[in-house]
Design a protein around this motif. Structure first.
Motif, PDB file in Angstrom:
ATOM      1  N   GLY A 634      10.990   2.293   6.443  1.00 50.34           N
ATOM      2  CA  GLY A 634      10.127   2.395   5.266  1.00 50.34           C
ATOM      3  C   GLY A 634       9.772   1.069   4.652  1.00 50.34           C
ATOM      4  O   GLY A 634       9.412   1.011   3.471  1.00 50.34           O
ATOM      5  N   LEU A 635       9.889  -0.032   5.390  1.00 49.69           N
ATOM      6  CA  LEU A 635       9.580  -1.364   4.854  1.00 49.69           C
ATOM      7  C   LEU A 635       8.331  -1.974   5.460  1.00 49.69           C
ATOM      8  O   LEU A 635       7.838  -2.987   4.952  1.00 49.69           O
ATOM      9  CB  LEU A 635      10.755  -2.317   5.088  1.00 49.69           C
ATOM     10  CG  LEU A 635      12.053  -1.976   4.351  1.00 49.69           C
ATOM     11  CD1 LEU A 635      13.163  -2.913   4.794  1.00 49.69           C
ATOM     12  CD2 LEU A 635      11.853  -2.075   2.857  1.00 49.69           C
ATOM     13  N   GLY A 636       7.828  -1.386   6.540  1.00 53.09           N
ATOM     14  CA  GLY A 636       6.720  -2.020   7.258  1.00 53.09           C
ATOM     15  C   GLY A 636       5.469  -2.169   6.416  1.00 53.09           C
ATOM     16  O   GLY A 636       4.974  -3.281   6.209  1.00 53.09           O
ATOM     17  N   LEU A 637       4.909  -1.059   5.894  1.00 47.96           N
ATOM     18  CA  LEU A 637       3.667  -1.135   5.123  1.00 47.96           C
ATOM     19  C   LEU A 637       3.863  -1.871   3.803  1.00 47.96           C
ATOM     20  O   LEU A 637       2.956  -2.563   3.331  1.00 47.96           O
ATOM     21  CB  LEU A 637       3.136   0.276   4.857  1.00 47.96           C
ATOM     22  CG  LEU A 637       2.552   0.989   6.077  1.00 47.96           C
ATOM     23  CD1 LEU A 637       2.110   2.397   5.713  1.00 47.96           C
ATOM     24  CD2 LEU A 637       1.372   0.207   6.644  1.00 47.96           C
ATOM     25  N   SER A 638       5.050  -1.742   3.175  1.00 46.08           N
ATOM     26  CA  SER A 638       5.310  -2.474   1.937  1.00 46.08           C
ATOM     27  C   SER A 638       5.273  -3.979   2.173  1.00 46.08           C
ATOM     28  O   SER A 638       4.675  -4.734   1.407  1.00 46.08           O
ATOM     29  CB  SER A 638       6.658  -2.057   1.366  1.00 46.08           C
ATOM     30  OG  SER A 638       6.968  -2.821   0.213  1.00 46.08           O
ATOM     31  N   LEU A 639       5.908  -4.435   3.280  1.00 47.60           N
ATOM     32  CA  LEU A 639       5.878  -5.865   3.598  1.00 47.60           C
ATOM     33  C   LEU A 639       4.479  -6.310   3.974  1.00 47.60           C
ATOM     34  O   LEU A 639       4.064  -7.432   3.638  1.00 47.60           O
ATOM     35  CB  LEU A 639       6.858  -6.155   4.735  1.00 47.60           C
ATOM     36  CG  LEU A 639       8.351  -6.009   4.385  1.00 47.60           C
ATOM     37  CD1 LEU A 639       9.200  -6.196   5.632  1.00 47.60           C
ATOM     38  CD2 LEU A 639       8.737  -7.021   3.325  1.00 47.60           C
ATOM     39  N   CYS A 640       3.747  -5.444   4.660  1.00 46.08           N
ATOM     40  CA  CYS A 640       2.373  -5.803   5.030  1.00 46.08           C
ATOM     41  C   CYS A 640       1.515  -6.045   3.788  1.00 46.08           C
ATOM     42  O   CYS A 640       0.768  -7.028   3.715  1.00 46.08           O
ATOM     43  CB  CYS A 640       1.751  -4.701   5.888  1.00 46.08           C
ATOM     44  SG  CYS A 640       2.454  -4.598   7.552  1.00 46.08           S
ATOM     45  N   ARG A 641       1.612  -5.150   2.807  1.00 48.69           N
ATOM     46  CA  ARG A 641       0.821  -5.332   1.587  1.00 48.69           C
ATOM     47  C   ARG A 641       1.260  -6.603   0.849  1.00 48.69           C
ATOM     48  O   ARG A 641       0.422  -7.358   0.335  1.00 48.69           O
ATOM     49  CB  ARG A 641       0.989  -4.111   0.677  1.00 48.69           C
ATOM     50  CG  ARG A 641       0.425  -4.329  -0.716  1.00 48.69           C
ATOM     51  CD  ARG A 641       0.439  -3.082  -1.550  1.00 48.69           C
ATOM     52  NE  ARG A 641      -0.727  -2.249  -1.258  1.00 48.69           N
ATOM     53  CZ  ARG A 641      -1.065  -1.159  -1.967  1.00 48.69           C
ATOM     54  NH1 ARG A 641      -0.308  -0.779  -2.967  1.00 48.69           N
ATOM     55  NH2 ARG A 641      -2.128  -0.455  -1.659  1.00 48.69           N
ATOM     56  N   THR A 642       2.567  -6.857   0.806  1.00 48.51           N
ATOM     57  CA  THR A 642       3.056  -8.061   0.126  1.00 48.51           C
ATOM     58  C   THR A 642       2.507  -9.322   0.776  1.00 48.51           C
ATOM     59  O   THR A 642       2.067 -10.258   0.092  1.00 48.51           O
ATOM     60  CB  THR A 642       4.586  -8.082   0.132  1.00 48.51           C
ATOM     61  OG1 THR A 642       5.085  -6.913  -0.539  1.00 48.51           O
ATOM     62  CG2 THR A 642       5.117  -9.319  -0.574  1.00 48.51           C
ATOM     63  N   VAL A 643       2.525  -9.351   2.101  1.00 45.22           N
ATOM     64  CA  VAL A 643       2.026 -10.535   2.820  1.00 45.22           C
ATOM     65  C   VAL A 643       0.550 -10.740   2.547  1.00 45.22           C
ATOM     66  O   VAL A 643       0.087 -11.856   2.270  1.00 45.22           O
ATOM     67  CB  VAL A 643       2.297 -10.388   4.330  1.00 45.22           C
ATOM     68  CG1 VAL A 643       1.571 -11.478   5.107  1.00 45.22           C
ATOM     69  CG2 VAL A 643       3.788 -10.451   4.605  1.00 45.22           C
ATOM     70  N   VAL A 644      -0.242  -9.661   2.611  1.00 47.64           N
ATOM     71  CA  VAL A 644      -1.686  -9.781   2.397  1.00 47.64           C
ATOM     72  C   VAL A 644      -1.980 -10.234   0.970  1.00 47.64           C
ATOM     73  O   VAL A 644      -2.828 -11.107   0.741  1.00 47.64           O
ATOM     74  CB  VAL A 644      -2.376  -8.440   2.712  1.00 47.64           C
ATOM     75  CG1 VAL A 644      -3.854  -8.505   2.315  1.00 47.64           C
ATOM     76  CG2 VAL A 644      -2.252  -8.111   4.189  1.00 47.64           C
ATOM     77  N   GLU A 645      -1.282  -9.681  -0.016  1.00 43.74           N
ATOM     78  CA  GLU A 645      -1.518 -10.056  -1.409  1.00 43.74           C
ATOM     79  C   GLU A 645      -1.093 -11.489  -1.685  1.00 43.74           C
ATOM     80  O   GLU A 645      -1.679 -12.173  -2.532  1.00 43.74           O
ATOM     81  CB  GLU A 645      -0.788  -9.088  -2.343  1.00 43.74           C
ATOM     82  CG  GLU A 645      -1.400  -7.690  -2.343  1.00 43.74           C
ATOM     83  CD  GLU A 645      -0.643  -6.729  -3.245  1.00 43.74           C
ATOM     84  OE1 GLU A 645       0.456  -7.112  -3.704  1.00 43.74           O
ATOM     85  OE2 GLU A 645      -1.137  -5.612  -3.487  1.00 43.74           O
ATOM     86  N   GLN A 646      -0.026 -11.966  -0.991  1.00 41.01           N
ATOM     87  CA  GLN A 646       0.368 -13.369  -1.139  1.00 41.01           C
ATOM     88  C   GLN A 646      -0.724 -14.306  -0.629  1.00 41.01           C
ATOM     89  O   GLN A 646      -0.830 -15.440  -1.091  1.00 41.01           O
ATOM     90  CB  GLN A 646       1.668 -13.626  -0.398  1.00 41.01           C
ATOM     91  CG  GLN A 646       2.899 -13.048  -1.087  1.00 41.01           C
ATOM     92  CD  GLN A 646       4.178 -13.306  -0.323  1.00 41.01           C
ATOM     93  OE1 GLN A 646       4.133 -13.755   0.837  1.00 41.01           O
ATOM     94  NE2 GLN A 646       5.318 -13.038  -0.945  1.00 41.01           N
ATOM     95  N   HIS A 647      -1.521 -13.835   0.300  1.00 36.76           N
ATOM     96  CA  HIS A 647      -2.647 -14.633   0.806  1.00 36.76           C
ATOM     97  C   HIS A 647      -3.900 -14.465  -0.054  1.00 36.76           C
ATOM     98  O   HIS A 647      -4.932 -15.079   0.260  1.00 36.76           O
ATOM     99  CB  HIS A 647      -2.962 -14.241   2.251  1.00 36.76           C
ATOM    100  CG  HIS A 647      -1.976 -14.786   3.245  1.00 36.76           C
ATOM    101  ND1 HIS A 647      -0.722 -14.254   3.413  1.00 36.76           N
ATOM    102  CD2 HIS A 647      -2.055 -15.841   4.116  1.00 36.76           C
ATOM    103  CE1 HIS A 647      -0.070 -14.924   4.352  1.00 36.76           C
ATOM    104  NE2 HIS A 647      -0.854 -15.896   4.803  1.00 36.76           N
TER     105      HIS A 647
END
Length: 673
Positions: A634-647
Motif C-alpha cells: 500500500g505504499l506504491g501509489l502514495s510514494l509515486c504521488r509524493t515524488v511527482v509533487e516534490q518535482h
C-alpha cells in the motif's frame, strides 16, 4: 498581590470617589442655580417695588402741584374786587374746569357765606346733610389758614349723598387779606375720589390701584385697576398739606409670580434648566464613557490574556522602525525582555551580524510602504545566547481608528521544529522508497531468474558448440572459423544482455542523494523497459511506447522518476491479469502539454485495458498502506504521488476508453531538446 487583584480592589474605591465628587458637584450646581433664581427674583421684586415707589412719589408731587395751581386760581377769583354775583360766575367757570372741586364758597371774616357755587358735574354734595354739619372742619381749616397766613387744609371727612352713597371730601381754606387786614375766606371743597381721577396721569391709574388712606390703612378713596393675584406690590407716600396729612397708596395690579418675576428671571431659570440638562447629558455621557472604559479594560485584559497565551510572537513597529510592542511569546522566542526591545530601532538585537545589511535593506523597503507577501517570508533570527533559528514572518500594516497607517504589525513563527520534522519526514520517505524498491526487486527475483536463464543458456550452448568444434584440432579452425567467430559474437551479446538486466536492477535498488538533471524521456523509458518486459512476458502483456515528436528533456531525479514509471507499469499489468482479458496492451505515452498558461511541462501516461477502479476504492487510492492486493504494502501509489509533487507536478487518474484506467503525471522540462 497580582496586578489583576490590585485593579479589582482599586475599582470600588475609584467608583466611590467618582460618585462622591459627582454628588458634591450636583449639590453645588443645584444650590448655585437656586441661589441665582432666588437672587434674580429678589432683584426683579426690588425693581418692581422701586418703580412703584417712584411712581407714588411722582403721583404725590402731581397732586401737590395741582393743589398749588388751584390755590393760585382761587386767589385769581378775588382779583378786581368782585361782587358776589360776578364772583359766582367766575367760580362756576372755575369749577367747570376743575372736577376735583365740588364746592367753592366766599365767606366773610365772621365765617358767613357771601356766595357759593357747586360743581355742575354732580348733585350738590351738602343738599342732604346741610353745610352746617361740616362747619367744624371749615372752621378748623380757616383757623389753620390764619395761623399760617396762607392756605390750610382740614382733615378729610365723609359726606353721605341722597343716592345712598357718599363722598370723602377735603376742605381748603384760603384767607383773604387786604393791607394786612382779614376781609374773609375762600373755602374750596375737594372730592378725594375726583382728585384721584382728575389730577393723576392716566398711565398711573391704568397700571396701578391708587388710593388715599388714613394712617391706620383705612381707605378714603380708591381709583384704578382691581387687584390681581394673591400678592400685590404696594407703595405709600405721605402727602403733607398745611394743616393735615394724607397717605397716597399705590398697589401694583401685577402680582409677583413665584417662579418667573419677569424676563430676566425667566432667562436665568432657562439657563439654569439648560445647565442642569447639560449636566444630566454630561452625567449620561460619563456613565456611557465609564461603561466604555470598563468594557475597554475588559477587552484589553482579554486581549492581553490571548496574547500571553499565544505561541506566535507579535511585534509592532512605528513608521520610523522603532519597536512599540512585543508579546511574551516573542520575548521568549528571542531571549530578550520587553524592556530591552521596546524603543529599539534597526539593527535589532536579534539580527545575526552576518545578515544585518540584508535585513536593513529589506526593512527600508518595507518602511517605504511596500507590502510584504501575504503568505509571509522566512528569515533567520539570533537568540540572546547567540544561537540561530529559522522563523516565518507575516507582516501587515498597522492602521489606527482614523484609517491612517501608524506602523507595521508582524507575527513570527519559530519553524525550527517544523524543519526538523520535515527533515525526519524526508529521511523516512527515502527509507520507505528504498524499502519499496527492495520489495519490488524481491517480487521480481523469480522473473529475473527466468530472464537471465535465456542469455545464460544461450551463452552455455554457444560455448559448448565452440568447444566441440575446437576438439578437431587446428584443422577445425580453418574449416569452422566463421562459425566460431559468430558463436563468440553471440556469447558476447548474450552476456551484455544479462549485464544490462542486472545493472538496471542495481541502479533501481541503490539508495543515493536526490540529484536532478535534464534527462530525455526516451532514456527514462528505456531504463525501466528490461524490468517491464520481464513481467510483461510472464503475464502475456504487449508493451507499447509512444513518445511525441520534439519533446524536450525533463528536469528530475532520474532514479525516482524511473521508480514511478515502473510502479505504474507494474500496477497496470497486474490490473490486466484477468482470465477474461485476452488482448492485454500496456500503453506508455509522453507528450508536451500546457499547465497554467506555460508549455514547459511534459505529460507521462500509463494506460491499461483492465477492469478499472471501483468508486469506493478511488477515494482511498493514494492513502498510505491502502491496497487491494493481499501481497501488496500500500505504499506504491502514495510514494509515486509524493515524488511527482516534490518535482512540482501532479499525479491523477481517469477512465481509459474503451476500458481500463490511465494514470497521468506531469514534470517540468529541462533543457530544450
Amino acid at each position: 498581590m497580582s496586578a489583576e487583584q490590585g485593579l479589582a480592589q482599586a475599582r470600588p474605591a475609584s467608583t466611590l470617589r467618582r460618585r462622591t465628587l459627582w454628588s458634591v458637584l450636583v449639590l453645588l450646581v443645584v444650590a448655585m442655580l437656586a441661589m441665582l433664581v432666588w437672587l434674580a427674583g429678589k432683584y426683579e421684586t426690588a425693581q418692581v417695588q422701586g418703580r412703584l415707589e417712584r411712581d407714588a412719589a411722582e403721583a404725590v408731587s402731581d397732586v401737590r402741584a395741582a393743589f398749588m395751581r388751584n390755590v393760585q386760581s382761587l386767589q385769581a377769583l378775588q382779583y378786581g374786587d368782585p361782587t358776589p354775583n360776578s364772583w359766582a360766575i367766575d367760580a362756576a367757570v372755575f369749577l367747570h374746569a376743575h372736577r376735583e372741586l365740588v364746592r367753592v364758597e366766599w365767606r366773610d371774616s365772621a365765617m358767613h357765606v357771601r356766595s357759593h357755587v357747586d360743581t355742575p358735574f354732580r348733585t350738590p354734595v351738602f343738599d342732604r346733610v346741610g353745610r352746617g354739619n361740616s362747619q367744624s372742619e371749615v372752621v378748623l381749616a380757616c383757623a389753620n389758614a390764619r395761623r399760617f397766613s396762607g392756605p390750610a387744609y382740614a382733615g378729610s371727612y365723609f359726606v353721605p349723598l341722597t343716592d345712598g352713597l357718599g363722598v370723602e371730601v377735603l376742605e381748603l381754606c384760603l384767607p383773604l387779606e387786604r393791607a394786612g387786614k382779614l376781609e374773609g375766606y375762600l373755602v374750596a371743597t375737594y372730592s378725594l375720589q375726583e382728585v384721584l381721577e382728575g389730577l393723576l396721569a392716566r398711565q398711573v391709574t391704568r397700571n396701578y390701584e391708587i388710593s388715599f388712606t388714613e394712617g391706620d390703612g383705612t381707605r378714603l378713596a380708591l381709583r384704578g385697576a382691581a387687584r390681581r393675584g394673591s400678592r400685590v406690590f404696594t407703595a405709600q407716600q405721605l402727602m403733607d398739606l398745611a394743616g393735615t396729612t394724607l397717605v397716597l397708596r399705590l398697589d401694583s395690579w401685577r402680582g409677583a409670580p413665584d417662579l418667573f418675576p419677569n424676563v430676566l428671571t425667566a432667562l436665568v431659570t432657562a439657563m439654569s434648566i439648560a445647565l442642569v440638562s447639560v449636566m444630566a447629558l454630561l452625567g449620561k455621557d460619563t456613565r456611557r464613557r465609564h461603561k466604555a472604559e470598563h468594557d475597554l479594560a475588559d477587552a484589553l485584559a482579554f486581549r492581553k490574556a490571548m496574547e500571553d497565551s499565544l505561541v506566535t510572537g507579535l511585534r509592532a513597529r512605528d513608521l520610523q522602525g522603532h519597536i512599540t510592542y512585543v508579546n511574551p511569546a516573542f520575548c521568549q522566542m528571542v531571549g530578550f525582555t520587553d524592556v530591552e526591545l521596546l524603543g529599539h530601532s534597526m539593527p535589532a538585537p536579534y539580527w545575526p551580524p552576518e545578515f544585518i545589511d540584508e535585513y536593513q535593506q529589506r526593512q527600508s523597503i518595507r518602511l517605504a510602504g511596500n507590502l510584504p507577501p501575504r503568505a509571509g517570508f522566512e528569515s533567520t533570527f539570533m537568540r540572546k545566547d547567540g544561537s540561530r533559528f529559522p522563523v516565518l514572518i507575516i507582516e501587515a500594516p498597522l492602521i489606527n481608528a482614523q484609517g491612517v497607517q501608524t506602523g507595521w504589525m508582524s507575527a513570527f513563527l519559530d519553524i525550527s521544529e517544523q524543519r526538523r520534522v520535515e527533515e525526519l519526514s524526508r529521511t523516512s520517505q527515502e527509507r520507505l522508497q528504498a524499502t519499496a524498491r527492495l520489495a519490488t526487486v524481491g517480487e521480481m527475483a523469480s522473473l529475473l531468474s527466468h530472464e537471465l536463464n535465456q542469455p545464460l543458456a544461450a551463452i552455455s550452448g554457444y560455448a559448448a558448440g565452440s568447444i566441440n568444434l575446437l576438439q578437431d584440432g587446428p584443422q577445425a579452425l580453418v574449416e569452422f572459423g566463421p562459425d566460431l567467430t559468430l558463436a563468440m559474437r553471440r556469447i558476447a551479446e548474450q552476456a551484455e544482455r544479462a549485464g544490462k538486466v542486472i545493472k538496471s536492477v542495481h541502479d533501481f535498488v541503490r539508495r543515493r542523494d536526490q540529484v536532478r538533471e535534464a534527462v530525455a524521456p526516451q532514456l527514462l523509458l528505456e531504463a525501466i523497459l528490461p524490468l517491464v518486459n520481464l513481467q510483461a512476458r510472464k503475464l502475456r502483456v504487449r508493451v507499447q511506447i509512444e513518445v511525441g515528436p520534439d519533446v524536450p528533456s525533463v528536469l528530475c531525479d532520474r532514479t525516482m522518476v524511473e521508480q514511478v514509471l515502473l510502479n505504474l507499469a507494474r500496477n497496470a499489468m497486474q490490473a490486466m491479469d484477468q482470465p477474461d482479458i485476452v488482448e492485454r496492451v500496456l500503453l506508455m505515452r509522453v507528450r508536451r502539454v500546457r499547465v497554467g498558461g506555460s508549455t514547459k511541462w511534459l505529460e507521462f501516461s500509463v494506460a491499461d485495458i483492465g477492469v478499472g477502479i471501483a468508486p469506493d476504492v478511488q477515494q482511498q487510492l493514494f492513502n498510505p498502506f491502502f491496497t487491494t492486493r493481499a501481497e501488496g504494502m500500500g505504499l506504491g501509489l502514495s510514494l509515486c504521488r509524493t515524488v511527482v509533487e516534490q518535482h512540482g507536478g501532479a499525479l491523477v487518474f481517469e477512465p481509459h476508453v474503451p476500458q481500463g484506467t490511465v494514470f497521468i503525471f506531469t514534470l517540468p522540462t529541462g533543457a530544450v531538446a
